[in-house]
Design a protein around this motif. Sequence first.
Motif, PDB file in Angstrom:
ATOM      1  N   ASN A  14       0.971  -1.205   0.143  1.00 57.86           N
ATOM      2  CA  ASN A  14       0.065   0.110  -0.105  1.00 57.86           C
ATOM      3  C   ASN A  14       0.750   1.269  -0.009  1.00 57.86           C
ATOM      4  O   ASN A  14       0.705   2.122   0.741  1.00 57.86           O
ATOM      5  CB  ASN A  14      -0.981  -0.089   1.187  1.00 57.86           C
ATOM      6  N   PRO A  15       1.581   1.500  -1.029  1.00 59.60           N
ATOM      7  CA  PRO A  15       2.498   2.746  -1.044  1.00 59.60           C
ATOM      8  C   PRO A  15       1.769   3.790  -1.494  1.00 59.60           C
ATOM      9  O   PRO A  15       0.875   3.787  -2.089  1.00 59.60           O
ATOM     10  CB  PRO A  15       3.902   2.269  -2.040  1.00 59.60           C
ATOM     11  N   SER A  16       2.236   5.016  -1.348  1.00 62.29           N
ATOM     12  CA  SER A  16       1.806   6.226  -1.731  1.00 62.29           C
ATOM     13  C   SER A  16       2.151   6.548  -3.280  1.00 62.29           C
ATOM     14  O   SER A  16       1.501   7.134  -4.282  1.00 62.29           O
ATOM     15  CB  SER A  16       2.234   7.620  -0.960  1.00 62.29           C
ATOM     16  N   ILE A  17       3.424   5.965  -3.559  1.00 63.61           N
ATOM     17  CA  ILE A  17       3.879   6.236  -4.799  1.00 63.61           C
ATOM     18  C   ILE A  17       4.080   5.011  -5.749  1.00 63.61           C
ATOM     19  O   ILE A  17       4.516   3.800  -5.011  1.00 63.61           O
ATOM     20  CB  ILE A  17       5.379   7.113  -4.892  1.00 63.61           C
ATOM     21  N   LEU A  18       3.846   4.807  -6.921  1.00 63.43           N
ATOM     22  CA  LEU A  18       3.903   3.328  -7.721  1.00 63.43           C
ATOM     23  C   LEU A  18       4.805   3.570  -9.058  1.00 63.43           C
ATOM     24  O   LEU A  18       4.574   4.609  -9.702  1.00 63.43           O
ATOM     25  CB  LEU A  18       2.302   3.177  -8.097  1.00 63.43           C
TER      26      LEU A  18
END
Length: 583
Positions: free
Chosen positions: A492-496
Motif C-alpha cells: 500500500n505505497p503512496s507512489i507507484l
Amino acid sequence: MSIWSSFIQYYKPYRRIFFIDLACASGVALVDIAFPQILYYLTHYVFVRSAAEILPILGWIAAGMFFLYGIRYACQYYITTWGHIMGAHMESDMRQDLFDHYQRLSFSYYDRNNTGEMMSKLVSDLFDISELAHHGPENLFICSLKIIGSFALLLFLNVKMTLILAVVTGLMIVFSIYKNRRMKAVFMDNRKKIAGVNARVQDSLAGIRVVKSFANEDLEREKFCDSNEQFLDSKISSYQIMGTFQAGNGLFQGLLYTAVLVSGGYFVAEGALRGSDLAVYALYIGIFMNPIDVLINFTEQFQRGYSGFKRFLEVIHTTPEILEKPHAMPLGEVKGNIEYKNVSFHYNQNSQVLDDVNISIEAGKTVALVGPSGGGKTTLCSILPRFYDVSGGAVLIDGKDVRDVTLKSLRSAIGIVQQDVYMFAGSIRENIAYGRPEATEAEIMEAAKHANIHDFIISLPEGYDSYVGERGTRLSGGQKQRLAIARVFLKNPSILILDEATSALDNESERYIQASLEKLSKGRTTIVVAHRLSTIRNADEIIVINQNGIQERGNHEELLARNGLYAKYYNMQFEGLDELQPD
C-alpha cells in the motif's frame, strides 16, 4: 595489522571461553614439559636408591602421574570441545556480518560482481575460519610454551649442544618464512579459482532453460571444464609448494636429531655429559620438535583461513555507494508530489544517461515515460527510491530531497512492479506477504483479490500454501506478475512505479494485469515505463525521452495531434511497420 585487528574483534563476545582455552592450553603444555623433568629427577635422585626405598614410593608416583594426566584430560577436553564451539560461533558471526553487508551494498556493486563469487565468499571462504580461529591462538600459545620451556631445560642439561640445536632451528625458520610467502599467494589464488568455479556453476544452473533450449550443454560443459581445470592447476601448485615445505622441514628435523646424536656422543665421550642425561635430552628434543611439527602442519590451515578472511574483509570494507545521512529524517506522511530538478546521471565518466532533466508530477497523477531503450526511462525510476544517486541536481518527494530522508521510509513509500518479476522459493502466501510480513491472512487474501489472482490460488490443491518453485518456475508469467501486484497492494505505497510491467505478457494476461494495475494506480502517484502505448492512453502526462533527453510531453491526444515522435511510435504499433520495409 588491520587484518589481524579485524580478526581479533570477533573474539570479544567469547573472551571467557578464549581465556579458559588458553589456560587449558597452558595446562597441557606444562604437563608435557613436566614428564621429562620428572624422569630426570627420578633417575638422578630416586631410582638410584635401594629396592626397599623405591617400592613404597611407586604408588605415590603412580597417583601423582594419574592426577597430572587427569588434569591434562580435562584441559584437552575443553580445548577440543569448547575451543571448536568458539571457532564455529566466530565463523557464524562473520558469515552473518557478510550477509548483512551484502544487504547494505548498492545496486552498483551487484552490477559489477558475479553472484557465484559472492556466494563463494559467503560460504566456502569462511569454512576454514573456524579452525583458524580456534587452533591459531591455541597452537601458537601451546607451541610457544613448549618450545621456550623445553629450550630452557635443554640449556640446563647442556649449553653447547643446545646452541648447535638453535643454529639448525634458525635455518628451519628462515626456510619456513620463505615458503610461507609463496604459499600465501597460491592459497589466495585457490580462493579466486574456486570462486570462478562457483560463478560458472551458478550462471549455468540459473540459465539451465536457456542452455537446454539452445542445446548448448556441451558448450556449458566446456566452460565449466575450463574453470575446473584452472582450479585444479592452482591446487596442484599449492600442493607442490606444500610438499617442498613439509619435506624440507622434515629434512631439518632429521638434521636436528643427527646433530643431537653426533654432538651428544662427542660430549659423552669427552665426559661432559652422562648417558642418562643424553636420554632425557632426547626426550626434550621430542617435546621441542613436536610443537615445531604442529606449526608446520598448521601452516596450510593458517594460509587457507587467512586468505579466506582477507577476501571476507574485501567485501566488509566495501563502502556502499548509497549511504544514509547521519541525521536523516523519516519521510513522514507522503502526499506523492515528485520533482526531478535539473537531474543528471552517469554510471561512469563516459556514459551520460540523463542530462539536466526536469519533471514535475503532482500527487495522484500518472505520468508515462516512453521512448527507445537506453534513453534513461528505467534510470529515472531507479533514482527515485535511491537505488542509484544522481550525479547532479536533485529528486524531491513532497519538497524533500530523497538524499535527506531515511532509506527505509523512502522505499516503504514506493511500490515497484517490474517486467522481470522475482519470486522467492516458498509458498504463494509467503511471496504475497513479502509486501508486508506482518499482514494477516485476510489482508493477504484481499490483496490477491485486488490483483485478480485469488480465484486461481484457491483452485490449487494447496491454495495459498502452494509452492511456487525456484524463481516461480511453477507459475506462468502472468500469474507471477499478478502475485507481484498483490505484493504491492499489500504494501500500500503512496507512489507507484510500473516498469514495463506488461510488455512480456500475452494479450489475455495483459488484460488481466492492466485491470489490476489500473486498480492499483488509483489514488497513487504513478510513473509508468511502457513500450506498449495502448496501456498509457489514459496517463495524465506522457513524456517522450531518448538519448538526447526529453523530446515531447503532453497527454495522448495532444501528442497525436502534434504528429511528432510519439505519433510515429504509436502509428508503428497500431498501423503496421510498412515504413520500416526497404524500398
